[in-house]
Design a protein around this motif. Structure first.
Motif, PDB file in Angstrom:
ATOM      1  N   HIS A  59      44.060 -55.242 -18.898  1.00 18.48           N
ATOM      2  CA  HIS A  59      42.672 -54.843 -19.150  1.00 18.48           C
ATOM      3  C   HIS A  59      42.487 -53.339 -18.967  1.00 18.48           C
ATOM      4  CE1 HIS A  59      41.309 -54.274 -14.949  1.00 18.48           C
ATOM      5  NE2 HIS A  59      42.177 -55.222 -14.681  1.00 18.48           N
ATOM      6  N   ARG A  60      43.179 -52.733 -18.013  1.00 17.02           N
ATOM      7  CA  ARG A  60      43.063 -51.279 -17.794  1.00 17.02           C
ATOM      8  C   ARG A  60      43.757 -50.511 -18.917  1.00 17.02           C
ATOM      9  NH1 ARG A  60      40.408 -47.072 -17.226  1.00 17.02           N
ATOM     10  NH2 ARG A  60      41.400 -45.370 -16.120  1.00 17.02           N
ATOM     11  N   LEU A  82      60.659 -54.766 -28.284  1.00 16.16           N
ATOM     12  CA  LEU A  82      61.463 -53.560 -28.501  1.00 16.16           C
ATOM     13  C   LEU A  82      62.231 -53.146 -27.243  1.00 16.16           C
ATOM     14  CD1 LEU A  82      58.853 -51.471 -30.539  1.00 16.16           C
ATOM     15  CD2 LEU A  82      60.997 -52.440 -31.419  1.00 16.16           C
ATOM     16  N   GLY A  83      61.918 -53.792 -26.128  1.00 12.70           N
ATOM     17  CA  GLY A  83      62.595 -53.484 -24.877  1.00 12.70           C
ATOM     18  C   GLY A  83      61.965 -52.350 -24.093  1.00 12.70           C
ATOM     19  N   TYR A  84      60.757 -51.936 -24.441  1.00  8.96           N
ATOM     20  CA  TYR A  84      60.121 -50.789 -23.804  1.00  8.96           C
ATOM     21  C   TYR A  84      59.254 -51.155 -22.604  1.00  8.96           C
ATOM     22  CZ  TYR A  84      61.506 -48.189 -28.011  1.00  8.96           C
ATOM     23  OH  TYR A  84      62.215 -47.608 -29.031  1.00  8.96           O
ATOM     24  N   VAL A  85      58.753 -52.390 -22.547  1.00 10.99           N
ATOM     25  CA  VAL A  85      57.897 -52.816 -21.439  1.00 10.99           C
ATOM     26  C   VAL A  85      58.234 -54.251 -21.044  1.00 10.99           C
ATOM     27  CG1 VAL A  85      55.986 -51.334 -22.221  1.00 10.99           C
ATOM     28  CG2 VAL A  85      55.986 -53.763 -22.831  1.00 10.99           C
ATOM     29  N   THR A  86      57.768 -54.601 -19.858  1.00  9.41           N
ATOM     30  CA  THR A  86      57.790 -55.998 -19.420  1.00  9.41           C
ATOM     31  C   THR A  86      56.353 -56.391 -19.074  1.00  9.41           C
ATOM     32  OG1 THR A  86      58.213 -55.381 -17.123  1.00  9.41           O
ATOM     33  CG2 THR A  86      60.138 -55.908 -18.486  1.00  9.41           C
ATOM     34  N   ARG A  87      56.079 -57.674 -19.242  1.00 11.03           N
ATOM     35  CA  ARG A  87      54.776 -58.239 -18.874  1.00 11.03           C
ATOM     36  C   ARG A  87      55.013 -59.200 -17.727  1.00 11.03           C
ATOM     37  NH1 ARG A  87      52.815 -61.642 -23.307  1.00 11.03           N
ATOM     38  NH2 ARG A  87      55.005 -62.106 -23.523  1.00 11.03           N
ATOM     39  N   ARG A  88      54.225 -59.056 -16.677  1.00 13.62           N
ATOM     40  CA  ARG A  88      54.364 -59.943 -15.524  1.00 13.62           C
ATOM     41  C   ARG A  88      52.986 -60.325 -14.991  1.00 13.62           C
ATOM     42  NH1 ARG A  88      59.577 -59.010 -14.950  1.00 13.62           N
ATOM     43  NH2 ARG A  88      60.558 -57.166 -14.209  1.00 13.62           N
ATOM     44  N   THR A  96      45.793 -61.820 -13.814  1.00 13.52           N
ATOM     45  CA  THR A  96      46.074 -60.421 -14.136  1.00 13.52           C
ATOM     46  C   THR A  96      47.491 -60.282 -14.676  1.00 13.52           C
ATOM     47  OG1 THR A  96      44.565 -59.671 -12.417  1.00 13.52           O
ATOM     48  CG2 THR A  96      46.175 -58.082 -13.212  1.00 13.52           C
ATOM     49  N   LEU A  97      47.581 -59.726 -15.875  1.00 11.86           N
ATOM     50  CA  LEU A  97      48.866 -59.466 -16.505  1.00 11.86           C
ATOM     51  C   LEU A  97      49.152 -57.986 -16.374  1.00 11.86           C
ATOM     52  CD1 LEU A  97      51.156 -60.735 -18.245  1.00 11.86           C
ATOM     53  CD2 LEU A  97      49.836 -60.036 -20.248  1.00 11.86           C
ATOM     54  N   SER A  98      50.259 -57.646 -15.701  1.00  6.08           N
ATOM     55  CA  SER A  98      50.638 -56.252 -15.515  1.00  6.08           C
ATOM     56  C   SER A  98      51.691 -55.859 -16.540  1.00  6.08           C
ATOM     57  CB  SER A  98      51.185 -56.014 -14.109  1.00  6.08           C
ATOM     58  OG  SER A  98      50.153 -56.121 -13.163  1.00  6.08           O
ATOM     59  N   ILE A  99      51.539 -54.635 -17.050  1.00  2.00           N
ATOM     60  CA  ILE A  99      52.471 -54.091 -18.037  1.00  2.00           C
ATOM     61  C   ILE A  99      53.219 -52.956 -17.360  1.00  2.00           C
ATOM     62  CG2 ILE A  99      52.713 -53.165 -20.376  1.00  2.00           C
ATOM     63  CD1 ILE A  99      51.135 -55.925 -20.059  1.00  2.00           C
ATOM     64  N   GLU A 100      54.543 -53.000 -17.458  1.00  2.00           N
ATOM     65  CA  GLU A 100      55.367 -51.992 -16.797  1.00  2.00           C
ATOM     66  C   GLU A 100      56.467 -51.521 -17.747  1.00  2.00           C
ATOM     67  OE1 GLU A 100      57.561 -51.331 -12.502  1.00  2.00           O
ATOM     68  OE2 GLU A 100      56.767 -53.301 -13.020  1.00  2.00           O
ATOM     69  N   LEU A 101      56.754 -50.232 -17.692  1.00  2.00           N
ATOM     70  CA  LEU A 101      57.829 -49.669 -18.510  1.00  2.00           C
ATOM     71  C   LEU A 101      59.181 -50.156 -18.015  1.00  2.00           C
ATOM     72  CD1 LEU A 101      56.559 -45.982 -18.629  1.00  2.00           C
ATOM     73  CD2 LEU A 101      56.766 -47.506 -20.606  1.00  2.00           C
ATOM     74  N   THR A 102      60.083 -50.389 -18.948  1.00  2.00           N
ATOM     75  CA  THR A 102      61.475 -50.653 -18.613  1.00  2.00           C
ATOM     76  C   THR A 102      62.192 -49.303 -18.535  1.00  2.00           C
ATOM     77  OG1 THR A 102      62.129 -50.750 -20.929  1.00  2.00           O
ATOM     78  CG2 THR A 102      61.449 -52.845 -19.896  1.00  2.00           C
ATOM     79  N   ASP A 103      63.448 -49.315 -18.121  1.00  2.00           N
ATOM     80  CA  ASP A 103      64.243 -48.080 -18.135  1.00  2.00           C
ATOM     81  C   ASP A 103      64.282 -47.503 -19.546  1.00  2.00           C
ATOM     82  OD1 ASP A 103      64.715 -48.295 -15.423  1.00  2.00           O
ATOM     83  OD2 ASP A 103      66.700 -49.199 -15.661  1.00  2.00           O
ATOM     84  N   GLN A 104      64.447 -48.380 -20.530  1.00  2.00           N
ATOM     85  CA  GLN A 104      64.479 -47.935 -21.931  1.00  2.00           C
ATOM     86  C   GLN A 104      63.137 -47.314 -22.333  1.00  2.00           C
ATOM     87  OE1 GLN A 104      65.613 -51.067 -24.645  1.00  2.00           O
ATOM     88  NE2 GLN A 104      65.363 -49.768 -26.444  1.00  2.00           N
TER      89      GLN A 104
END
Length: 149
Positions: A59-60, A82-88, A96-104
């Motif tokens: 949401h943010r 594409l391997g750029y983020v993960t959803r958790r 709440t679904l958090s979006i986080e960058l992967t190393d890639q």
């Protein structure tokens, strides 16, 4: 002799027309810079927000790019494919679904660092001119928020 006032319904007088025409042209100039990264312009905006802020609730992230979560959600799924983020899901709040960058995804930032300068060159904008344009657009965005739907 007095200058004749333009017809307020002339296409060229419309703020909406100027914004849409400029937006389409500018986004088209981004396309060849983003395609090698596997990004569309909307995906690039999400990545910019994540590079700036790090892990974000969906949401943010949607708020930051001025979109609805329902619009952003499929784009986040694309970034995940594409391997750029993960959803958790947040363990403290499953809603709440958090979006986080992967190393890639973090590494992709290096490839994107030249894009702003390239766009300034393509548009013939200096830093001061770009800052003034941004200020006008930010003001317009703020003013539009105060207008009732």
């Amino acid at each position: 002799m007095t200058a004749q006032r333009p017809d307020l319904l002339d296409l060229e007088v419309q703020v909406c027309f100027g914004l849409v025409a400029a937006s389409r042209r500018v986004v088209a100039l981004y396309r060849p810079l983003l395609e090698p990264l596997g990004l569309t312009h909307p995906l690039y905006l999400l990545m910019l927000a994540l590079w700036q802020h790090g892990r974000l609730p969906l949401h943010r992230l949607a708020e930051l790019v001025h979109q609805d979560p329902a619009t952003v959600s499929p784009m986040v799924k694309k970034l995940e494919s594409l391997g750029y983020v993960t959803r958790r899901r947040d363990p403290a709040d499953e809603r709440t679904l958090s979006i986080e960058l992967t190393d890639q995804g973090r590494e992709l930032r290096r490839s994107a660092e030249s894009i702003p300068v390239t766009m300034m060159d393509r548009l013939g904008l200096g830093e001061d001119e770009l800052a003034r344009l941004r200020a006008v657009l930010d003001d317009l965005i703020d003013r539009s928020r105060t207008v009732p739907d």
